[in-house]
Design an enzyme around this catalytic site. Structure first.
Site, PDB file in Angstrom:
ATOM      1  N   SER A 148     -51.926 -16.430  35.397  1.00  0.00           N
ATOM      2  CA  SER A 148     -51.190 -15.666  36.404  1.00  0.00           C
ATOM      3  C   SER A 148     -50.472 -16.613  37.352  1.00  0.00           C
ATOM      4  O   SER A 148     -50.879 -17.773  37.510  1.00  0.00           O
ATOM      5  CB  SER A 148     -52.157 -14.813  37.238  1.00  0.00           C
ATOM      6  OG  SER A 148     -51.480 -14.229  38.351  1.00  0.00           O
ATOM      7  N   TYR A 189     -60.589 -13.672  41.260  1.00  0.00           N
ATOM      8  CA  TYR A 189     -59.485 -13.538  40.309  1.00  0.00           C
ATOM      9  C   TYR A 189     -58.645 -14.810  40.287  1.00  0.00           C
ATOM     10  O   TYR A 189     -58.332 -15.347  39.223  1.00  0.00           O
ATOM     11  CB  TYR A 189     -58.620 -12.335  40.706  1.00  0.00           C
ATOM     12  CG  TYR A 189     -57.467 -12.052  39.769  1.00  0.00           C
ATOM     13  CD1 TYR A 189     -57.674 -11.384  38.570  1.00  0.00           C
ATOM     14  CD2 TYR A 189     -56.160 -12.453  40.076  1.00  0.00           C
ATOM     15  CE1 TYR A 189     -56.621 -11.116  37.701  1.00  0.00           C
ATOM     16  CE2 TYR A 189     -55.104 -12.188  39.222  1.00  0.00           C
ATOM     17  CZ  TYR A 189     -55.340 -11.518  38.037  1.00  0.00           C
ATOM     18  OH  TYR A 189     -54.288 -11.266  37.180  1.00  0.00           O
TER      19      TYR A 189
HETATM   20  P1  NAI Z   1     -53.915  -3.593  32.481  1.00  0.00           P
HETATM   21  O1  NAI Z   1     -55.017  -3.215  33.406  1.00  0.00           O
HETATM   22  O2  NAI Z   1     -52.738  -2.698  32.321  1.00  0.00           O
HETATM   23  O3  NAI Z   1     -54.519  -3.916  31.037  1.00  0.00           O
HETATM   24  C1  NAI Z   1     -55.679  -4.673  30.864  1.00  0.00           C
HETATM   25  C2  NAI Z   1     -56.401  -4.221  29.602  1.00  0.00           C
HETATM   26  O4  NAI Z   1     -57.579  -5.033  29.434  1.00  0.00           O
HETATM   27  C3  NAI Z   1     -56.878  -2.761  29.664  1.00  0.00           C
HETATM   28  O5  NAI Z   1     -56.498  -2.078  28.483  1.00  0.00           O
HETATM   29  C4  NAI Z   1     -58.399  -2.874  29.765  1.00  0.00           C
HETATM   30  O6  NAI Z   1     -59.104  -1.797  29.136  1.00  0.00           O
HETATM   31  C5  NAI Z   1     -58.631  -4.196  29.034  1.00  0.00           C
HETATM   32  N1  NAI Z   1     -59.919  -4.807  29.370  1.00  0.00           N
HETATM   33  C6  NAI Z   1     -60.525  -4.881  30.584  1.00  0.00           C
HETATM   34  N2  NAI Z   1     -61.718  -5.482  30.469  1.00  0.00           N
HETATM   35  C7  NAI Z   1     -61.865  -5.795  29.161  1.00  0.00           C
HETATM   36  C8  NAI Z   1     -62.897  -6.424  28.413  1.00  0.00           C
HETATM   37  N3  NAI Z   1     -64.036  -6.839  28.989  1.00  0.00           N
HETATM   38  N4  NAI Z   1     -62.721  -6.608  27.081  1.00  0.00           N
HETATM   39  C9  NAI Z   1     -61.589  -6.173  26.485  1.00  0.00           C
HETATM   40  N5  NAI Z   1     -60.592  -5.555  27.124  1.00  0.00           N
HETATM   41  C10 NAI Z   1     -60.741  -5.367  28.449  1.00  0.00           C
HETATM   42  O7  NAI Z   1     -53.464  -5.041  32.998  1.00  0.00           O
HETATM   43  P2  NAI Z   1     -52.200  -5.984  32.689  1.00  0.00           P
HETATM   44  O8  NAI Z   1     -51.366  -6.040  33.887  1.00  0.00           O
HETATM   45  O9  NAI Z   1     -51.587  -5.671  31.382  1.00  0.00           O
HETATM   46  O10 NAI Z   1     -53.004  -7.370  32.599  1.00  0.00           O
HETATM   47  C11 NAI Z   1     -53.131  -8.123  31.414  1.00  0.00           C
HETATM   48  C12 NAI Z   1     -53.397  -9.550  31.791  1.00  0.00           C
HETATM   49  O11 NAI Z   1     -52.326 -10.029  32.606  1.00  0.00           O
HETATM   50  C13 NAI Z   1     -54.681  -9.764  32.604  1.00  0.00           C
HETATM   51  O12 NAI Z   1     -55.316 -10.944  32.173  1.00  0.00           O
HETATM   52  C14 NAI Z   1     -54.149  -9.909  34.012  1.00  0.00           C
HETATM   53  O13 NAI Z   1     -55.021 -10.656  34.822  1.00  0.00           O
HETATM   54  C15 NAI Z   1     -52.838 -10.629  33.778  1.00  0.00           C
HETATM   55  N6  NAI Z   1     -51.843 -10.553  34.843  1.00  0.00           N
HETATM   56  C16 NAI Z   1     -51.385  -9.366  35.317  1.00  0.00           C
HETATM   57  C17 NAI Z   1     -50.450  -9.337  36.338  1.00  0.00           C
HETATM   58  C18 NAI Z   1     -49.950  -8.051  36.935  1.00  0.00           C
HETATM   59  O14 NAI Z   1     -49.278  -8.090  37.971  1.00  0.00           O
HETATM   60  N7  NAI Z   1     -50.221  -6.921  36.336  1.00  0.00           N
HETATM   61  C19 NAI Z   1     -49.903 -10.579  36.910  1.00  0.00           C
HETATM   62  C20 NAI Z   1     -50.430 -11.771  36.297  1.00  0.00           C
HETATM   63  C21 NAI Z   1     -51.372 -11.743  35.318  1.00  0.00           C
END
Ligand code: NAI
Length: 257
Positions: free
Chosen positions: A143, A157
């Protein structure tokens, strides 16, 4: 097609970045293993890919559990014969993650279990499979917060994403001579569930937007296209990189009015 004949495993594939990447990788010719704890939404992603003529399966995997990570990699090899791309993308941002005084040990541990140990376990079981395939590409979602401190703290985080960056560098160095590339993808603030559940008023959103030179949140699809580059052979000389796709947030001291 940019991922023709590749097999890609994506964690956190039920939502946000993971979901958009699964759809894009499939449209670019990859067979996709969509892994998540949300079985229903993950199954829908796989079904949408198959409905569009692609190849995909959904698998249940909690990335903090070794047995689940071993099983998701085994599913890729069993179903599609090999693994070429591993996208360690699953991550959480806990509602009670705050400063050092307020953050509980339980929140700290859970964040590290998923965001850091999840990447380690993905590699622990994924790298032997990539070796069997003759090499491949690993992408770890970090991130922009691993680059910048914020006065609106989420200490666990932020620290977890720093760990993803340093782990990525070392993995890249260890495996470079065997054709396994390892890169970190650093998204900026995105309009996904993970962030918008906290920035749930126009005022809170505006507080974040003033720091982004582009003046808008990113879209999961825009991060999926960065992941596509890192997954494909187009990035064949890129390893150990911190690939920022952040609307310019880490480059700016001040932003336009
Ligand atoms: P999101 O919340 O839309 O999707 C995350 C997915 O991970 C969900 O489908 C959830 O069920 C799954 N998940 C959660 N815990 C889990 C586990 N223990 N095992 C398997 N799956 C699990 O989030 P998003 O935004 O798509 O985030 C994806 C990645 O991007 C994460 O690593 C997040 O930290 C990172 N990120 C997100 C940003 C944002 O602004 N949304 C910015 C920078 C990084």
């Amino acid at each position: 097609m940019r991922l023709k004949e590749k097999v890609a495993l994506i964690t956190g594939a039920a939502s946000g970045i993971g979901r958009e990447t699964a759809l894009l990788f499939a449209a670019e010719g990859a067979a996709v293993v969509a892994a998540d704890i949300n079985d229903a939404a993950c199954g829908e992603v796989a079904a949408a890919i198959r409905g569009a003529g692609g190849s995909a399966i959904g698998v249940h995997a909690d990335v903090s559990r070794a047995s689940d990570c071993e099983a998701m990699v085994a599913a890729a090899e069993r179903e599609f014969g090999k693994l070429n791309v591993l996208f360690n993308n699953a991550g959480i941002s806990h509602a009670d993650d705050d400063d050092s005084i307020s953050t509980s040990e339980a929140v700290w541990d859970l964040t590290f279990q998923i965001n850091v140990k999840g990447v380690f376990l993905g590699c622990k079981y994924g790298i032997p499979a990539l070796r069997r395939a003759g090499g491949g590409s690993i992408i770890n979602t970090a991130s922009f917060v691993a680059h910048l401190g914020a006065a609106t703290p989420q200490l666990a985080y932020t620290a977890s994403k720093g760990a993803v960056l340093s782990m990525t560098r070392e993995l890249a160095a260890i495996h470079a001579r065997e054709g396994i590339r390892v890169n970190a993808l650093c998204p900026g603030p995105l309009r996904t569930e993970l962030l918008m559940k906290y920035l749930n008023t126009p005022e809170k959103q505006q507080r974040r937007l003033v720091h982004i030179p582009m003046g808008r949140f990113g879209l999961a699809k825009e991060i999926a296209y960065s992941a596509l580059f890192l997954a494909s052979d187009e990035s064949s000389f890129t390893t150990g990189a911190e690939f920022l796709a952040d609307g310019g947030i880490t480059s700016a001291y001040t932003t336009p009015e």
